[in-house]
Design a protein around this motif. Structure first.
Motif, PDB file in Angstrom:
ATOM      1  N   ASP A   1       0.701  -1.064  -0.183  1.00  0.00           N
ATOM      2  CA  ASP A   1       0.005  -0.045  -0.143  1.00  0.00           C
ATOM      3  C   ASP A   1       0.732   1.322   0.019  1.00  0.00           C
ATOM      4  N   ARG A   2       0.646   2.334  -1.058  1.00  0.00           N
ATOM      5  CA  ARG A   2       1.435   3.431  -0.843  1.00  0.00           C
ATOM      6  C   ARG A   2       0.672   4.636  -1.708  1.00  0.00           C
ATOM      7  N   GLU A   3       1.117   5.846  -1.204  1.00  0.00           N
ATOM      8  CA  GLU A   3       0.800   7.007  -1.984  1.00  0.00           C
ATOM      9  C   GLU A   3       1.661   7.327  -2.847  1.00  0.00           C
ATOM     10  N   SER A   4       1.901   8.463  -3.343  1.00  0.00           N
ATOM     11  CA  SER A   4       2.666   9.240  -4.126  1.00  0.00           C
ATOM     12  C   SER A   4       3.116  10.309  -4.420  1.00  0.00           C
ATOM     13  N   TYR A   5       4.234  10.776  -4.912  1.00  0.00           N
ATOM     14  CA  TYR A   5       4.511  12.222  -5.029  1.00  0.00           C
ATOM     15  C   TYR A   5       3.588  12.947  -5.896  1.00  0.00           C
ATOM     16  N   LEU A   6       2.738  12.227  -6.827  1.00  0.00           N
ATOM     17  CA  LEU A   6       1.764  12.955  -7.396  1.00  0.00           C
ATOM     18  C   LEU A   6       0.579  13.032  -6.584  1.00  0.00           C
ATOM     19  N   ASP A   7      -0.117  14.375  -6.835  1.00  0.00           N
ATOM     20  CA  ASP A   7      -1.295  14.610  -5.797  1.00  0.00           C
ATOM     21  C   ASP A   7      -2.347  13.618  -6.171  1.00  0.00           C
ATOM     22  N   ARG A   8      -2.978  13.082  -5.163  1.00  0.00           N
ATOM     23  CA  ARG A   8      -4.164  12.167  -5.176  1.00  0.00           C
ATOM     24  C   ARG A   8      -4.008  10.822  -5.699  1.00  0.00           C
ATOM     25  N   TYR A   9      -2.785  10.433  -6.061  1.00  0.00           N
ATOM     26  CA  TYR A   9      -2.442   9.288  -6.631  1.00  0.00           C
ATOM     27  C   TYR A   9      -2.037   8.131  -5.486  1.00  0.00           C
ATOM     28  N   ALA A  10      -2.753   7.123  -5.456  1.00  0.00           N
ATOM     29  CA  ALA A  10      -2.093   5.815  -4.598  1.00  0.00           C
ATOM     30  C   ALA A  10      -2.666   4.547  -5.051  1.00  0.00           C
ATOM     31  N   THR A  11      -1.829   3.556  -4.848  1.00  0.00           N
ATOM     32  CA  THR A  11      -2.019   2.188  -5.151  1.00  0.00           C
ATOM     33  C   THR A  11      -2.129   1.259  -4.044  1.00  0.00           C
ATOM     34  N   ASN A  12      -2.803   0.149  -4.104  1.00  0.00           N
ATOM     35  CA  ASN A  12      -2.986  -0.805  -3.094  1.00  0.00           C
ATOM     36  C   ASN A  12      -3.099  -2.182  -3.620  1.00  0.00           C
ATOM     37  N   SER A  13      -2.129  -2.893  -3.441  1.00  0.00           N
ATOM     38  CA  SER A  13      -2.048  -4.487  -4.057  1.00  0.00           C
ATOM     39  C   SER A  13      -1.960  -5.459  -3.199  1.00  0.00           C
ATOM     40  N   GLN A  14      -2.507  -6.441  -3.683  1.00  0.00           N
ATOM     41  CA  GLN A  14      -2.549  -7.641  -2.742  1.00  0.00           C
ATOM     42  C   GLN A  14      -2.101  -8.896  -3.901  1.00  0.00           C
ATOM     43  N   VAL A  15      -1.194  -9.873  -3.365  1.00  0.00           N
ATOM     44  CA  VAL A  15      -0.828 -11.017  -4.242  1.00  0.00           C
ATOM     45  C   VAL A  15      -0.785 -12.040  -3.372  1.00  0.00           C
ATOM     46  N   ALA A  16      -1.419 -13.352  -3.896  1.00  0.00           N
ATOM     47  CA  ALA A  16      -1.256 -14.403  -3.426  1.00  0.00           C
ATOM     48  C   ALA A  16      -0.782 -15.592  -4.720  1.00  0.00           C
ATOM     49  N   TYR A  17       0.200 -16.331  -4.133  1.00  0.00           N
ATOM     50  CA  TYR A  17       0.587 -17.567  -5.150  1.00  0.00           C
ATOM     51  C   TYR A  17       1.084 -18.697  -4.453  1.00  0.00           C
ATOM     52  N   LEU A  18       0.481 -19.778  -5.125  1.00  0.00           N
ATOM     53  CA  LEU A  18       0.677 -21.114  -4.527  1.00  0.00           C
ATOM     54  C   LEU A  18       1.112 -22.134  -5.656  1.00  0.00           C
ATOM     55  N   VAL A  19       2.463 -22.682  -5.739  1.00  0.00           N
ATOM     56  CA  VAL A  19       2.874 -23.525  -6.485  1.00  0.00           C
ATOM     57  C   VAL A  19       3.162 -24.718  -5.928  1.00  0.00           C
ATOM     58  N   MET A  20       2.836 -26.126  -6.489  1.00  0.00           N
ATOM     59  CA  MET A  20       3.356 -27.240  -5.933  1.00  0.00           C
ATOM     60  C   MET A  20       4.058 -28.138  -7.193  1.00  0.00           C
ATOM     61  N   ASP A  21       4.984 -28.905  -6.870  1.00  0.00           N
ATOM     62  CA  ASP A  21       5.282 -29.911  -7.623  1.00  0.00           C
ATOM     63  C   ASP A  21       5.102 -31.435  -7.287  1.00  0.00           C
ATOM     64  N   TYR A  22       5.301 -32.487  -8.084  1.00  0.00           N
ATOM     65  CA  TYR A  22       5.044 -33.625  -7.815  1.00  0.00           C
ATOM     66  C   TYR A  22       5.993 -34.548  -8.609  1.00  0.00           C
ATOM     67  N   ALA A  23       6.489 -35.635  -8.231  1.00  0.00           N
ATOM     68  CA  ALA A  23       7.484 -36.437  -9.022  1.00  0.00           C
ATOM     69  C   ALA A  23       6.829 -37.779  -8.801  1.00  0.00           C
ATOM     70  N   PRO A  24       5.910 -38.026  -9.701  1.00  0.00           N
ATOM     71  CA  PRO A  24       5.174 -39.448  -9.571  1.00  0.00           C
ATOM     72  C   PRO A  24       6.613 -40.625  -9.981  1.00  0.00           C
ATOM     73  N   THR A  25       7.457 -40.414 -10.668  1.00  0.00           N
ATOM     74  CA  THR A  25       8.596 -41.198 -10.769  1.00  0.00           C
ATOM     75  C   THR A  25       9.894 -40.438 -10.992  1.00  0.00           C
ATOM     76  N   THR A  26      10.899 -41.132 -10.675  1.00  0.00           N
ATOM     77  CA  THR A  26      12.118 -40.136 -11.022  1.00  0.00           C
ATOM     78  C   THR A  26      12.506 -39.891 -12.206  1.00  0.00           C
TER      79      THR A  26
END
Length: 720
Positions: free
Chosen positions: A213-238
């Protein structure tokens, strides 16, 4: 609670306990052997030097053996200089120029041309409009690879500028977890968590969560970001590894720019507004949500052959209320005495797209004619369906208000009704391709790369009253040769063609013809300092036909609103040199130093607004006697640019004189320092634009706005 928050909590609960308690890599024979056999390259890097690449070819080529320049922004550089979003990160590359024309819409260019190929793990459609929207967080990515020049075998389309490939973070065998917090200028606040480890002897997982979450040097400008990431790997064989995951990124912006500042008065003098000046209305916003799911299967069929199948699904939702300013009478322009003459232009814009990418290829090697050769065969399919709509207010008077002086503008204007002039697009596009590439051994030291990709591109639908039907086929050839002068040094040459169907329209609101071109490159790569550093030097020569160039603004008869239109410039060329040194340059000194110099020819407007000389350096030093302390600096420089804006109108004494906006050459110095208090705890301080340089972000458009002044941040990271 929004969707991203729910996903974030679910991921955190699911992974935090088992990941930390999981067994370490030596106890995972199945997963470890699968990774070793499949030659997964994601974790093989050291400092600022990365030896392997996944972006220029589906053959197992190191960067030194690839007959094109490849730059990599490593995980360590991302962390050292707090490059938390893709725009900031890519700007540190050797050749890419970030054209920040608005706050929430960004163009990229390289070697003088628009960069439209931005991929994730090698998948992704070419961007028709060459833009990214919203603030794209970098926390999901282990590194960023940039292939300089055309990349037709991998992408099939696009300009000969470059390809940016975002390499996702993958699960690790060793258990690891970290959390970092950041505070910065303009009320910037950020929390990032990263948890990874093994669940069983064949399952691994990783989760990343971000709140920014951040405001800015620009008048009236602000951003809010949310990120979620899930990754899995599976080795059924070698011999087989299956990787799958999901990410969700929400970026909400308030007070965003749509368009930017008018840069000149009617008499041709520059406006020189304050850096914080913002044309947005106080109700302006632009919200972007991107959801991406993927699955990737790699299987070692035999000692010589490997199969890979990958699918990626992307869904994007954009909602915005936007406010633009323009000059209804260009002949009079902005009054230099009163500052009046601008009119506001409001629109409600919504955009939704569905993108699906599938890629399947077989790679391997064979013996013939006394040598060992490598080959890949593949097919790919991509589909992009998007719907967008624009609404205006032609009736209440709030949709096109007369503006006060921008120095007095505080964004306070009534919210328009947004019930008039409904217009938009409903477009379906498909690209199918067959490709092959081979690397033949012509001798112990000489390799020949030959490849090609056949593309069929189709589109149907209506966009703002224009039929977007297209049905085009194109074969893209590729040739390359490398010769090892020694174990350390390789010389190379390569040639490829490019093709891109365009969505931009001319003054008659007809689609521009397809963009085509050729790109050739010769170069040298040599390992230095006991393979701790890599020096790359290249000369390139590019020609483009039907390049889209801005041709002013006209009223769209379907919407009764002003619209930027384009013309097709023929025979625009670019030729020049690039040089880059990266890795451990001295004991304790990590870094990258890069310079690009080229000449654009064939269209005066393009020549003038393109920075033709770039310098990028990032250096960090770790003290031998005080190993916990690291200090560093980066310097980003570009030469002067300008833009012809038109001629002074007849109402001024200097009528007929050209109006030219100029941005002189400038550089920005950034500093960093970090201190490792313990194995777990580290503090990093960053200072950007320390000399407080004032500069325009871009002259790609007739409008522009100023870059950020001096700013600071402090990050505290705890590793479990």
């Amino acid at each position: 609670m929004n969707a991203v928050s729910r996903v974030a909590i679910a991921v955190s609960v699911a992974l935090s306990a088992p990941a930390i308690a999981a067994p370490t890599a030596p106890e995972l024979p199945q997963t470890a052997e699968a990774i070793e056999r499949l030659q997964i390259t994601g974790e093989r890097q050291s400092g600022y030097l990365v030896n392997d690449q996944d972006s220029a070819s589906k053959l197992p080529l190191s960067i030194k053996d690839t007959p094109q320049t490849v730059s990599v922004i490593s995980a360590e550089k991302l962390k050292d200089f707090a490059l938390n979003d893709i725009n900031s990160a890519v700007e540190y590359s050797a050749t890419v120029n970030v054209e920040q024309v608005e706050t929430d819409r960004t163009y990229f260019s390289s070697r003088g041309f628009e960069l439209t190929n931005i991929q994730t793990d090698g998948l992704g459609l070419n961007h028709d409009y060459g833009t990214t929207t919203g603030r794209v967080d970098a926390a999901l990515y282990e590194r960023i690879e940039i292939v300089h020049g055309a990349n037709g075998v991998m992408t099939g389309v696009g300009s000969p500028a470059a390809t940016v490939n975002l390499i996702r973070k993958k699960p690790t065998s060793a258990s690891q977890a970290s959390i970092s917090t950041m505070l910065g200028s303009w009320q910037a606040k950020r929390v990032e968590a990263d948890v990874s480890g093994a669940l069983t002897d064949s399952w691994r997982a990783r989760a990343v969560l971000v709140a920014d979450d951040r405001e800015s040097y620009l008048d009236r400008y602000a951003t809010n970001s949310q990120v979620a990431y899930l990754v899995m790997d599976y080795a059924p064989t070698t011999s087989t590894l299956i990787t799958f995951g999901y990410s969700e990124h929400r970026n909400d912006s308030d007070g965003n720019l749509w368009g930017a500042l008018t840069l000149y008065y009617g008499d041709g003098t520059p406006t020189n507004f304050a850096r914080e000046t913002n044309i947005s209305a106080n109700w302006s916003y632009w919200n972007v949500t991107k959801k991406q799911s993927f699955i990737d299967l790699e299987s070692q069929l035999s000692d010589r052959w490997k199969l890979r199948a990958a699918y990626q699904r992307t869904r994007t939702d954009e909602d915005s209320q936007l406010f633009y300013t323009y000059l209804p009478d260009p002949a009079t322009g902005l009054d230099p005495q009163t500052g009046l003459g601008l009119v506001g232009y409001a629109s409600e814009y919504d955009y939704d797209d569905k993108q699906d990418n599938f890629d399947l290829y077989l790679s391997g090697n064979f013996n013939a004619f006394g040598g060992d050769h490598e080959v890949v065969f593949g097919v790919s399919h991509a589909r992009l369906d998007f719907i967008d709509s624009s609404l205006y207010d032609f009736t209440t008077g709030n949709g096109f208000p007369a503006m006060p002086r921008l120095e007095d503008w505080d964004g306070n204007t009534p919210l328009p009704s947004f019930t008039d002039g409904l217009a938009g697009s409903d477009i379906n596009t498909e690209q199918q391709a067959f490709y092959s590439q081979a690397r033949f051994s012509l001798g112990a030291d000489t390799k020949l790369l030959v490849g090609g990709r056949w593309n069929e591109f189709t589109a149907e639908g209506i966009g703002y009253g224009v039929d977007r039907f297209r049905d085009e086929q194109k074969f893209i050839p590729y040739f390359g040769v490398t010769h090892a002068l020694s174990d350390a040094t390789t010389v190379y040459a390569s040639y490829t063609e490019t093709f891109k169907a365009q969505n931009l329209r001319d003054r008659n609101f007809e689609l521009l013809p397809a963009l085509t071109g050729e790109s050739a490159e010769i170069g040298l790569k040599t390992a230095l300092l006991g393979d701790k550093a890599l020096l790359s030097m290249a000369y390139f020569d590019i020609t483009q036909r039907n390049l889209a160039v801005s041709d002013g603004t006209v009223m769209n008869p379907n919407t009764n609103a002003p619209e930027v239109v384009y013309r097709a410039a023929d025979g625009v060329s670019s030729s020049g040199f690039e040089i880059e040194l990266s890795g451990e340059l001295l004991a304790g000194l990590q870094g990258s130093i890069a310079a690009t110099s080229f000449d654009v020819d064939g269209d005066a407007l393009v020549e003038n607004y393109t920075p033709e000389n770039l310098f990028r350096s990032s250096l960090t030093y770790q003290f031998e006697q005080l190993a916990a302390l690291k200090v560093g600096a980066s310097f980003l420089w570009q030469d002067s640019t300008s833009r012809l804006q038109g001629l002074v109108g007849p109402s001024y004494a200097n009528a007929g004189q050209p109006i030219i906006t100029e941005q002189g050459a400038y550089g920005r110095l950034n500093l960093m320092a970090s201190y490792q208090f313990s194995e777990q705890l580290m503090l990093t301080l960053n200072a950007n634009n320390v000399f407080d340089k004032t500069y325009l972000n871009s002259l790609l458009w007739a409008q522009g706005y100023y870059g950020a002044p001096r700013n600071f941040s402090a990050s505290l990271r705890y590793q479990f």
